[in-house]
Design a protein around this motif. Structure first.
Motif, PDB file in Angstrom:
ATOM      1  N   ASP A  55      -0.159   4.348   1.545  1.00  0.00           N
ATOM      2  CA  ASP A  55      -0.378   5.179   2.741  1.00  0.00           C
ATOM      3  C   ASP A  55       0.563   4.808   3.888  1.00  0.00           C
ATOM      4  O   ASP A  55       1.033   3.678   3.966  1.00  0.00           O
ATOM      5  CB  ASP A  55      -1.821   4.991   3.238  1.00  0.00           C
ATOM      6  CG  ASP A  55      -2.833   5.622   2.307  1.00  0.00           C
ATOM      7  OD1 ASP A  55      -2.415   6.391   1.411  1.00  0.00           O
ATOM      8  OD2 ASP A  55      -4.035   5.332   2.455  1.00  0.00           O
ATOM      9  N   ASN A  90       4.353  -1.014   3.262  1.00  0.00           N
ATOM     10  CA  ASN A  90       4.445   0.127   2.346  1.00  0.00           C
ATOM     11  C   ASN A  90       5.886   0.509   2.013  1.00  0.00           C
ATOM     12  O   ASN A  90       6.137   1.535   1.399  1.00  0.00           O
ATOM     13  CB  ASN A  90       3.678   1.336   2.913  1.00  0.00           C
ATOM     14  CG  ASN A  90       4.279   1.802   4.228  1.00  0.00           C
ATOM     15  OD1 ASN A  90       5.311   1.294   4.675  1.00  0.00           O
ATOM     16  ND2 ASN A  90       3.626   2.772   4.867  1.00  0.00           N
ATOM     17  N   ILE A 138       1.392   3.562   7.596  1.00  0.00           N
ATOM     18  CA  ILE A 138       0.686   2.563   8.412  1.00  0.00           C
ATOM     19  C   ILE A 138       1.016   2.795   9.887  1.00  0.00           C
ATOM     20  O   ILE A 138       2.190   2.827  10.264  1.00  0.00           O
ATOM     21  CB  ILE A 138       1.075   1.114   8.040  1.00  0.00           C
ATOM     22  CG1 ILE A 138       1.104   0.911   6.517  1.00  0.00           C
ATOM     23  CG2 ILE A 138       0.114   0.110   8.693  1.00  0.00           C
ATOM     24  CD1 ILE A 138       1.573  -0.468   6.071  1.00  0.00           C
ATOM     25  N   VAL A 175       0.852  -1.196   0.000  1.00  0.00           N
ATOM     26  CA  VAL A 175       0.000   0.000   0.000  1.00  0.00           C
ATOM     27  C   VAL A 175       0.887   1.245   0.000  1.00  0.00           C
ATOM     28  O   VAL A 175       2.087   1.164   0.274  1.00  0.00           O
ATOM     29  CB  VAL A 175      -0.950   0.013   1.220  1.00  0.00           C
ATOM     30  CG1 VAL A 175      -1.902  -1.173   1.178  1.00  0.00           C
ATOM     31  CG2 VAL A 175      -0.163   0.021   2.538  1.00  0.00           C
ATOM     32  N   ARG A 228     -11.089  -1.013   2.171  1.00  0.00           N
ATOM     33  CA  ARG A 228     -10.261  -0.413   3.209  1.00  0.00           C
ATOM     34  C   ARG A 228      -9.784  -1.493   4.154  1.00  0.00           C
ATOM     35  O   ARG A 228     -10.472  -2.486   4.404  1.00  0.00           O
ATOM     36  CB  ARG A 228     -11.040   0.650   3.998  1.00  0.00           C
ATOM     37  CG  ARG A 228     -10.966   2.039   3.351  1.00  0.00           C
ATOM     38  CD  ARG A 228     -11.704   3.072   4.166  1.00  0.00           C
ATOM     39  NE  ARG A 228     -13.027   2.583   4.509  1.00  0.00           N
ATOM     40  CZ  ARG A 228     -13.562   2.637   5.717  1.00  0.00           C
ATOM     41  NH1 ARG A 228     -12.869   3.153   6.721  1.00  0.00           N
ATOM     42  NH2 ARG A 228     -14.781   2.177   5.926  1.00  0.00           N
ATOM     43  N   ILE A 236      -6.602   2.184   5.884  1.00  0.00           N
ATOM     44  CA  ILE A 236      -5.832   2.268   4.647  1.00  0.00           C
ATOM     45  C   ILE A 236      -6.757   2.036   3.460  1.00  0.00           C
ATOM     46  O   ILE A 236      -7.437   1.014   3.378  1.00  0.00           O
ATOM     47  CB  ILE A 236      -4.707   1.213   4.649  1.00  0.00           C
ATOM     48  CG1 ILE A 236      -3.766   1.448   5.828  1.00  0.00           C
ATOM     49  CG2 ILE A 236      -3.932   1.228   3.333  1.00  0.00           C
ATOM     50  CD1 ILE A 236      -3.059   0.197   6.280  1.00  0.00           C
TER      51      ILE A 236
END
Lengths: 266, 266
Positions: free
Chosen positions: A16, A50, A18, A14, A69, A24
């Protein structure tokens, strides 16, 4: 490992940040994959990473109509370092290139540098396609980072510009070099004081020619560089992707991270 | 190399004995390939080898309607030894298996032993298909031998029967083993006097599990054998074919034939 972590069969990269308890947002393709290919439901544990915050156990909190999500739970692994050498390679035919990319990621490549060579079969590189493969391979092999894919450049331009300060181990199929394992062990033994200032693996680049080999001009100009060492990969003719995979393997075995044990598994 | 040898782009595996001036009958598929795929004519130089008499420069003396003959000229390379370790592997999905086989041949495998494992995805092995791939890879990578493909057997039966007197290096993805490179260098240093009587590479077998890994039962029974050493292949999860390719590479680098230079090439 907790029961949830063992149950978390999916591992997702991902973008974003964490942190514990954060939400997320998944990309539409990821949501589609989890919902329609893997047929998962909200509540299913998954792992996320990430490239910066380590690996986390999360739970699918929403999943419908390409919107998904994850709620992050506990951290499973800290980020740590994951340094690997650069692989400099000439693009080859599709299926063999796919294989090369997947294996390089599994074998801990730090950066992928496509180069245009005089005997190469193509100078087209679809970086978006390679990027998707690199992410998929990183998810599958439990890496905590996704290696960068650099913009393609002409091999001789890259060399002329100092090869980004790398020490080059170039796989010279004419057989002028010493066996790659011997060269690497000598580098390790010498340590500081040589052209190689230290055994920082990210300073090394493994250079693999195209199926047709390097041109005479390319060979001559690479050999002249004080920062380039020719190496050989045994007595047989290796295909380009085999040479790349084999060179990376010997690198990791001799001076890379293969002295580390695998993360705990059942 | 002579001009003719340089011009000989095709390299063919044949079954007949090869001596200077002899006529070699080609298989119908080979003749078809030379005539209709490569569009060659009688008079074209080609290289031939049969796994016993070295490599020879020959000339196509007849080629039409799936019937072809080569007249052998001069010998280019003597047979010599080409010993390699045995690769023991569980059949995997088609495309990945093809890749494993091709790479194993390029990396100098001595024998391919398919095994049926408890977590394997299939116990079907099309030996005729593998045989054709092995020959094609041997022709391409300039080997002088074509590795044998053994009949598939159950892994635990093979182990229970003494694994054909091999020393097993089994790639244990639970991480119980030491790094494969270290284990091989120790074997080399110890030489005689251990479980391993000598460093004859054909006495070694590299054992790779299926995608699902070895079963607990398989692991326990292999670990009990005095002729088996667990080894690890670094900190990441490798796919089965990557593990096979990587293990063979480290073997050749550390105790195999990678200390030999390639045959002379332009």
């Amino acid at each position: 490992m907790t029961a949830d972590a063992t149950r978390a069969r999916q591992r997702l990269f991902v973008h974003d940040p964490i942190t514990a308890g954060c939400e997320i947002e998944l990309a539409p393709e990821q949501s589609h994959y989890l919902e329609h290919v893997m047929r998962l439901k909200p509540g299913t544990p998954v792992k996320v990473f990430n490239g910066r915050d380590g690996e986390w156990l999360g739970t699918i909190s929403e999943l419908r109509k390409k919107k998904g999500r994850i709620t992050a739970g506990t951290q499973l692994r800290e980020q740590g370092t994951e340094a690997g050498p650069t692989l400099v390679f000439a693009p080859i035919k599709k299926q063999r290139l796919d294989f090369l990319i997947e294996k390089a990621v599994e074998l801990g490549v730090g950066k992928l540098q496509p180069v245009i060579t005089q005997h190469g079969i193509t100078d087209k590189v679809r970086r978006d396609r390679l990027q998707a493969q690199v992410i998929e391979a990183a998810e599958q092999c439990e890496r905590l980072t996704v290696p960068e894919i650099a913009e393609p450049v002409r091999l001789l331009d890259w060399v002329a510009n100092g090869a980004e300060d790398h020490h080059l181990l170039f796989c010279d199929e004419t057989g002028s070099g010493s066996p790659i394992g011997e060269v690497l062990s000598q580098l390790l033994a010498k340590g500081a004081g040589s052209v190689i200032d230290n055994i920082n693996v990210v300073n090394h680049a493994l250079v693999i020619g195209p199926e047709g080999g390097f041109s005479a001009d390319e060979l001559e100009r690479i050999r002249k560089q004080p920062f380039a060492t020719p190496v050989s990969l045994g007595p047989r003719i290796l295909r380009a992707e085999t040479a790349a995979i084999a060179a990376l393997t010997v690198f990791q075995d001799r001076i890379g991270d293969w002295s580390h044990r695998p993360v705990a598994r059942d």
